[in-house]
Scaffold this active site. Structure first.
Site, mmCIF file in Angstrom:
data_model
loop_
_atom_site.group_PDB
_atom_site.id
_atom_site.type_symbol
_atom_site.label_atom_id
_atom_site.label_comp_id
_atom_site.label_asym_id
_atom_site.label_seq_id
_atom_site.Cartn_x
_atom_site.Cartn_y
_atom_site.Cartn_z
ATOM 1 C CG ASP A 476 -2.068 0.912 1.630
ATOM 2 O OD1 ASP A 476 -2.726 1.509 0.478
ATOM 3 O OD2 ASP A 476 -1.499 2.279 1.974
ATOM 4 C CD GLU A 529 -2.375 2.257 -3.387
ATOM 5 O OE1 GLU A 529 -3.244 3.238 -4.020
ATOM 6 O OE2 GLU A 529 -2.118 2.450 -2.290
#
Length: 807
Positions: A476, A529
């Site tokens: 993330d 990401e």
């Protein structure tokens, strides 16, 4: 486990001075109970024998007492006192002793062996050794000591008397360290790839005794003690020892095991104290409770065949269709084991190859969806135990479904019981406040330049893959890690040593993490990401690019540009789409610069962004038609696919973690159930055809696997392209984003195939469409078109995508 008083609770937030009101009252001057179980007379012995035995025991006790008095007198003559000196007493009482084992326990001294015990609230402490029973002198403040005339330290136990109870137990301060020199060396270098096996709380047998080894990294601490349910949350009598210059503190506590709650009581550099959860706790209490829990795994895996098979083919050259799930809200109220009975069957029925779990590591606030982690090594206790989570992963593997997991190494929350200023100073976070504070989320960023912090995170990535058989990590917020000026204004950040904005420490960490994971865990994939144009996110770490950096080493990267552009195009009314045609074609300009995943994730269907079907223009029929056409365009586009739960059946409402997907839309009693079921049936068929058509996935990362047929038919709102397998087998995808029927629409094709037939038509009646299809095989005509030597004529349904394969 040795009997002990009942715990007083699991929320030790009050000061130690107040906590001490819970255990028995402080010691008063009483004669302690003495026991000598080794000399109890069996019931069947004769009275004479019993009398003789009792007389012998009394003689031995008298002899021992005389010997102790004699030894004490002799020790006094040679200036050896068994009692602790004032400095050691003060440091132990204040929690600042770095070497409690050097003064507590049993130690040879001139004149014999000195025994010292630190047992706050005890009335008396007695040493039991073989047939000997010797009461220690009460030195006050919970300290007890005696000098025995022994040549060497014997095996012994302690008999500890409290108000109303007596416990026989091992002495925690007679044990050698449980960590070896190699472990400490690797920790000091920041290279211990199995850090979770040496830090934290581990039930074990040490020197023949069962108990739990506690160890924690706290280099700035003046002292560390263990507090838990086993000691009334008062760590006064449980000081840990510092192991050299590593910053690691350790204590083996005999007689306690799985299920006990604990925290570390840390004395900060300024002398204040803080009670902290274990950074490497492998199990926690259910939030909002915050204690760590001693645990060990007994799970027996059944997925050996899956693990062996997953390493055979790279994710880049395999079907990879992902269903993103927020476990607590997919079916609210279900545990890990209950989810294992439903989730694998549902995902398998829809044909997805993988699930991606939003963060499962422990987090205090459910509204963060798991993205503000406090327990990096513990699956959230909201849904069960760590072995329960293993059971869920195992069930998915046995159903043929891979398990990806969101992993959050970018930042952590500021909760005062967790990682923030863990030992009184910045430790896991950067010491520069501007570098430490994350500007967007009110959290703290990890100090990626500190080797022990990198070790904590790299080992954590391995931990999930090795201990829980996770098949991939979606990392993330990578962009927030890579740039020093991320969301910061001028003057709020400091350039790197070369004057640039790149966070060189974060780059080195990500490269180390990826290289280590791929080296140790065959078949695992890492996914970034990353929302910028950083060069080489999925390039090998040893291959330098134009920027001078080696690649970050990820296997795949989320294509945020494709997601943004394509959703922007779909949001326009069809009449306006011709002016935005390039938003659907631009992704192919850079499609092979990285290895991409096409993500329609949770982020796109919350916080006012509307659900996927609600983003589409038009009435309800047109919204569903647009959605179906878009999904088929997405599944045919180069790259892997990811779809968030609820979007597979056209949920109209935004996702909420409070209640999850609107499953009632699929209730046969609901009037519009067929509309939602039709979209779900399409997703199932897309996955089935996708998995059985290598042209749609084998060449995802190779330019030779894609060729435009027409990318400039803006006036018609038409996109057509070919996908190719390695052997040249094609699939033709035609998307028509206008609300009209186009008869005999000519599409250029190769001339080496006798016919084409529909594999998917999103306007089919069973999906809720108008059922305008091309039911018969379509034969090429020798008329060249779109730069191809032949062409076919199709009926293009309104707002639909059609896939055709060689007949």
């Amino acid at each position: 486990m040795t009997p002990r008083p009942e715990s007083s609770g699991s929320h030790p937030e009050q000061p130690a001075e107040q906590r001490r009101t819970e255990p028995p009252a402080p010691a008063r001057k009483k004669a302690a109970v003495k026991k000598d179980s080794a000399h109890k007379t069996p019931a069947k012995k004769s009275a004479a024998a019993a009398k003789a035995t009792a007389k012998k025991a009394a003689t031995e006790k008298t002899t021992v007492k005389k010997a102790v008095k004699k030894a004490t007198k002799r020790a006094t003559q040679i200036a050896v006192s068994p009692a602790l000196d004032a400095a050691d007493r003060e440091r132990l009482l204040n929690g600042t002793h770095h070497a409690p084992h050097s003064v507590l326990g049993a130690h040879p001294v001139p004149g014999g062996v000195v025994f010292r015990a630190f047992r706050p609230y005890a009335l008396a402490v007695t040493v039991l050794s073989g047939g000997l029973t010797v009461e220690l002198h009460d030195d006050g403040d919970g300290f007890f000591s005696a000098l025995l005339p022994l040549r060497e330290v014997p095996a012994y136990r302690l008999l500890v008397s409290y108000e109303g109870t007596t416990q026989e137990t091992e002495d925690a301060y007679r044990f050698l360290p449980t960590l070896g020199e190699l472990d400490l060396h690797l920790i000091g270098e920041g290279r211990h790839e199995e850090l979770w096996t040496v830090l934290g709380a581990h039930p074990m047998t040490h020197q023949g005794v069962t108990g739990t080894r506690f160890s924690v990294w706290a280099p700035n601490a003046r002292g560390v003690r263990v507090a838990g349910s086993f000691n009334f949350w008062d760590g006064t009598g449980f000081p840990m020892r510092s192991l050299g210059s590593t910053g690691v503190w350790e204590l083996f506590v005999p007689g306690i095991g799985e299920g006990e709650l604990y925290k570390f009581e840390i004395t900060r550099p300024d002398g204040s104290r803080t009670l902290r959860a274990d950074p490497l706790a492998r199990r926690t209490e259910v939030p909002p409770a915050t204690s760590s829990v001693i645990t060990s795994s007994t799970y027996e895996w059944g997925d050996a065949e899956w693990l062996e098979r997953r390493a055979e083919v790279s994710a880049h050259r395999a079907p990879f269709s992902v269903y993103e799930v927020h476990l607590p809200s997919w079916r609210p109220g279900l545990t890990y084991r209950q989810l294992a009975e439903q989730l694998p069957a549902y995902v398998k029925d829809l044909g997805f190859t993988h699930v991606e779990l939003m963060p499962v590591a422990e987090h205090p606030f459910g509204g963060s969806w798991g993205y503000q982690v406090t327990g990096f090594y513990a699956p959230t206790a909201r849904l069960g135990t760590p072995d329960d989570f293993r059971y869920l992963v195992d069930a998915l593997h046995r159903a043929g479904i891979g398990v990806l997991m969101d992993w959050v190494p970018a930042h952590f929350p500021r909760d005062e019981w967790a990682l923030a200023e863990f030992d009184g100073r910045p430790l896991y976070e950067h010491e520069d406040p501007l570098r430490a504070a994350h500007p967007d989320w009110g959290t703290l960023e990890f100090d990626f330049g500190r080797r022990e912090v990198r070790n904590f995170l790299v080992a954590n990535a391995l931990y999930w893959c090795e201990e829980f058989h996770i098949d991939g990590l979606r990392v993330d917020a990578v962009a927030s890690m890579l740039y020093l000026d991320y969301s910061r204004e001028p003057g709020q950040w400091t350039p790197n040593e070369h004057g640039g904005r790149e966070n060189l420490d974060a780059v080195a960490f990500l490269q180390e993490m990826n290289a280590t994971v791929y080296r140790r865990v065959p078949g695992v994939v890492t996914i970034a990401e990353e929302s910028t144009a950083w060069d080489g996110v999925t390039r090998a770490t040893h291959h330098k690019g134009p920027s001078g950096f080696g690649g970050l080493g990820f296997g795949l990267k989320w294509n945020m540009g494709w997601m943004h552009d394509s959703l922007q195009y779909m949001s326009h009314e069809p009449v306006h789409r011709r002016y935005h045609h390039g938003e659907m074609t631009f992704s192919m300009v850079y499609a092979y610069s990285e290895n991409y995943v096409l993500p329609i994730s949770h982020d796109e269907v919350v916080h006012g962004k509307r659900s996927l079907v609600s983003k589409m223009p038009g009435d309800w029929w047109q919204q569903r038609a647009n959605l179906r056409a878009y999904l088929a365009f997405m599944w045919a586009h180069p790259g892997k696919q990811l779809l968030f739960m609820g979007q597979e059946f056209a949920q109209g409402a935004e996702w909420s973690e409070a209640h999850g997907p609107d499953w009632w839309l699929l209730d046969p009693q609901y009037g519009a159930e067929a509309d939602h079921r039709g979209v779900r049936d399409l997703v199932r068929d897309l996955n089935i055809v996708y998995r059985n058509t290598p042209a749609l996935w084998r060449g995802d990362t190779e330019p030779s696997g894609f060729r435009w047929v027409t990318g400039d038919a803006a006036e018609d709102n038409v996109f057509a392209f070919l996908r190719y397998d390695a052997d040249g087998s094609p699939l033709l995808a035609v998307s028509h984003f206008a609300p009209v029927v186009r008869q005999d629409y000519r599409i250029g094709v190769p001339d080496d195939l006798p016919a084409w037939h529909e594999a998917v038509n999103t306007d089919a009646g069973r999906y809720g469409g108008g059922d305008i299809t091309n039911p018969d095989p379509v034969k090429p005509e020798p008329q060249g078109w779109h730069g191809y030597p032949a062409s076919i004529r199709l009926t293009l349904p309104p707002l639909a995508t059609v896939w055709l394969r060689p007949a």
